[in-house]
Design an enzyme around this catalytic site. Structure first.
Site, PDB file in Angstrom:
ATOM      1  CB  SER A 143      -0.825   0.200   1.196  1.00  0.00           C
ATOM      2  OG  SER A 143      -0.972   1.628   1.694  1.00  0.00           O
ATOM      3  CE1 TYR A 156      -5.251  -1.729   3.821  1.00  0.00           C
ATOM      4  CE2 TYR A 156      -3.726   0.699   4.027  1.00  0.00           C
ATOM      5  CZ  TYR A 156      -4.531  -1.078   3.970  1.00  0.00           C
ATOM      6  OH  TYR A 156      -4.406  -0.902   2.434  1.00  0.00           O
TER       7      TYR A 156
HETATM    8  P1  NAD Z   1     -11.541  -5.392  -1.115  1.00  0.00           P
HETATM    9  O1  NAD Z   1     -11.992  -4.898   0.167  1.00  0.00           O
HETATM   10  O2  NAD Z   1     -12.492  -4.731  -2.172  1.00  0.00           O
HETATM   11  O3  NAD Z   1     -11.587  -6.411  -0.815  1.00  0.00           O
HETATM   12  C1  NAD Z   1     -10.672  -7.357   0.031  1.00  0.00           C
HETATM   13  C2  NAD Z   1     -11.144  -8.615  -0.445  1.00  0.00           C
HETATM   14  O4  NAD Z   1     -10.525  -9.325   0.860  1.00  0.00           O
HETATM   15  C3  NAD Z   1     -12.692  -9.134   0.017  1.00  0.00           C
HETATM   16  O5  NAD Z   1     -12.756  -9.939  -1.789  1.00  0.00           O
HETATM   17  C4  NAD Z   1     -12.657  -9.738   1.012  1.00  0.00           C
HETATM   18  O6  NAD Z   1     -13.949 -10.457   1.438  1.00  0.00           O
HETATM   19  C5  NAD Z   1     -11.245 -10.681   1.401  1.00  0.00           C
HETATM   20  N1  NAD Z   1     -11.027 -10.988   2.625  1.00  0.00           N
HETATM   21  C6  NAD Z   1     -11.568 -10.300   3.535  1.00  0.00           C
HETATM   22  N2  NAD Z   1     -11.047 -10.430   4.859  1.00  0.00           N
HETATM   23  C7  NAD Z   1     -11.085 -11.643   4.447  1.00  0.00           C
HETATM   24  C8  NAD Z   1     -10.647 -13.144   5.249  1.00  0.00           C
HETATM   25  N3  NAD Z   1     -10.336 -13.470   6.698  1.00  0.00           N
HETATM   26  N4  NAD Z   1     -10.467 -14.839   4.765  1.00  0.00           N
HETATM   27  C9  NAD Z   1     -10.265 -13.737   3.345  1.00  0.00           C
HETATM   28  N5  NAD Z   1     -10.613 -13.259   3.023  1.00  0.00           N
HETATM   29  C10 NAD Z   1     -10.725 -11.705   3.012  1.00  0.00           C
HETATM   30  O7  NAD Z   1     -10.422  -4.387  -1.050  1.00  0.00           O
HETATM   31  P2  NAD Z   1      -9.448  -4.084  -2.498  1.00  0.00           P
HETATM   32  O8  NAD Z   1      -9.394  -2.587  -2.692  1.00  0.00           O
HETATM   33  O9  NAD Z   1      -9.298  -4.799  -3.252  1.00  0.00           O
HETATM   34  O10 NAD Z   1      -8.071  -4.880  -1.861  1.00  0.00           O
HETATM   35  C11 NAD Z   1      -6.927  -5.268  -1.603  1.00  0.00           C
HETATM   36  C12 NAD Z   1      -6.199  -5.464  -0.895  1.00  0.00           C
HETATM   37  O11 NAD Z   1      -5.273  -4.243  -1.949  1.00  0.00           O
HETATM   38  C13 NAD Z   1      -5.998  -5.526   0.221  1.00  0.00           C
HETATM   39  O12 NAD Z   1      -4.734  -6.427   0.569  1.00  0.00           O
HETATM   40  C14 NAD Z   1      -5.688  -4.094   0.582  1.00  0.00           C
HETATM   41  O13 NAD Z   1      -5.139  -2.974   1.528  1.00  0.00           O
HETATM   42  C15 NAD Z   1      -4.891  -3.546  -0.672  1.00  0.00           C
HETATM   43  N6  NAD Z   1      -5.153  -1.715  -1.261  1.00  0.00           N
HETATM   44  C16 NAD Z   1      -5.879  -1.525  -1.767  1.00  0.00           C
HETATM   45  C17 NAD Z   1      -6.259   0.012  -1.816  1.00  0.00           C
HETATM   46  C18 NAD Z   1      -7.717   0.070  -2.345  1.00  0.00           C
HETATM   47  O14 NAD Z   1      -7.038   1.724  -2.692  1.00  0.00           O
HETATM   48  N7  NAD Z   1      -8.662   0.218  -2.891  1.00  0.00           N
HETATM   49  C19 NAD Z   1      -4.838   0.645  -1.940  1.00  0.00           C
HETATM   50  C20 NAD Z   1      -4.189  -0.104  -1.279  1.00  0.00           C
HETATM   51  C21 NAD Z   1      -3.468  -1.537  -1.248  1.00  0.00           C
END
Ligand code: NAD
Length: 251
Positions: A143, A156
């Site tokens: 991130s 986080y």
């Molecule tokens: P999101 O919330 O849309 O997706 C997260 C996914 O993880 C979901 O499908 C959820 O069901 C799954 N998940 C949550 N808890 C779980 C568990 N206990 N066991 C199995 N699966 C589980 O979020 P996203 O934005 O797609 O995030 C994906 C990754 O990218 C994460 O690690 C997030 O921290 C990272 N990220 C996102 C952003 C952003 O701007 N969206 C930026 C930087 C990093």
């Protein structure tokens, strides 16, 4: 040139594959030729269907990465279904927003478990298959908060700082076995994870003003980075954190 990025015959595991960035990266890997074990706490039905439409194998399993027993479940499912693991994308992640002064132990532990501890132990379990075959690609989703402290999300930020360090630590130990351990640090992407930010008019305006590309990222924006890090094209890239942020960190 295309051969460099071709994933035909490769088997990937993607966690958090039901939606958001995990959905986008799963589709990107399948478009490049990979078959994929889709791991999530809910069924990854849409992802699985899209992968099948691309002529690849997609197989959805439910696993709760908050439970350490899920590690064996994920690895055994991949080996039973596909016989090997070439690519592991540690994408599943959660976030809790509360001022540091009120932050609870529960919010600390749950975020650290899924975002960091599961990343390390899933990598360890996958590497046991990869090291035997002297080949493997592990891609952790870091991130911008692997670099910056963030606001209202202390566990986080801590967990994503750990993801960057786990990536480098594992690269140092396993590069010699033919494994590439790298990370992608997405910027501000429009997914469920950032819903609260996008709905806050002040924060969403502040964020957008700082992004040189002048837009939020989308799950499609990670396809190129994940295919690069999963393919032969990145064979001499080790312990790198590839920022995909529309220029945010450059400003
Ligand atoms: P999101 O919330 O849309 O997706 C997260 C996914 O993880 C979901 O499908 C959820 O069901 C799954 N998940 C949550 N808890 C779980 C568990 N206990 N066991 C199995 N699966 C589980 O979020 P996203 O934005 O797609 O995030 C994906 C990754 O990218 C994460 O690690 C997030 O921290 C990272 N990220 C996102 C952003 C952003 O701007 N969206 C930026 C930087 C990093």
């Amino acid at each position: 040139m295309n051969k460099l990025f071709d994933l035909t015959g490769k088997v990937a595991i993607v966690t958090g594959a039901s939606t958001g960035l995990g959905y986008g990266m799963s589709i990107g890997l399948a478009e490049a030729g990979a078959d994929i074990l889709l791991v999530d706490i809910v069924p990854s039905t849409e992802t699985e269907q899209e992968i099948l439409k691309l002529g690849r194998k997609g197989f959805s399993i439910i696993a709760d990465l908050a439970q350490m027993s899920s590690i064996d479940l994920v690895i055994n499912s991949a080996l039973d279904k596909f016989g090997k693991i070439d690519i592991l994308v540690n994408n599943a992640g959660i976030i809790r927003r509360t001022p540091a002064i009120d932050f609870t132990e529960k919010d600390w532990d749950e975020v650290m478990q899924i975002n960091s501890k599961a990343v390390f132990f899933l990598s360890q379990a996958a590497a046991k298959d990869m090291i035997k075959r002297k080949s493997g690609k592990i891609i952790n989703i870091a991130s911008l908060l692997s670099f910056q402290g963030g606001i209202l999300v202390p566990s986080y930020s801590a967990s994503k700082g750990a993801v960057a360090q786990i990536t480098k630590a594992l690269a140092n130990e396993w590069a010699k076995y033919g494994l590439n351990i790298n990370a992608i640090a997405p910027g501000y992407m429009a997914t469920n994870n950032t819903k609260a930010l996008r709905e806050d008019p002040v924060r969403s305006k502040q964020i957008l003003e700082r992004i040189p590309a002048e837009r939020w990222g989308t799950p499609d924006d990670l396809k190129g980075a994940v295919v690069f890090l999963a393919s032969k094209a990145s064979d001499y890239v080790n312990g790198h954190i590839l920022v995909v942020d529309g220029g945010w960190l450059a400003r």
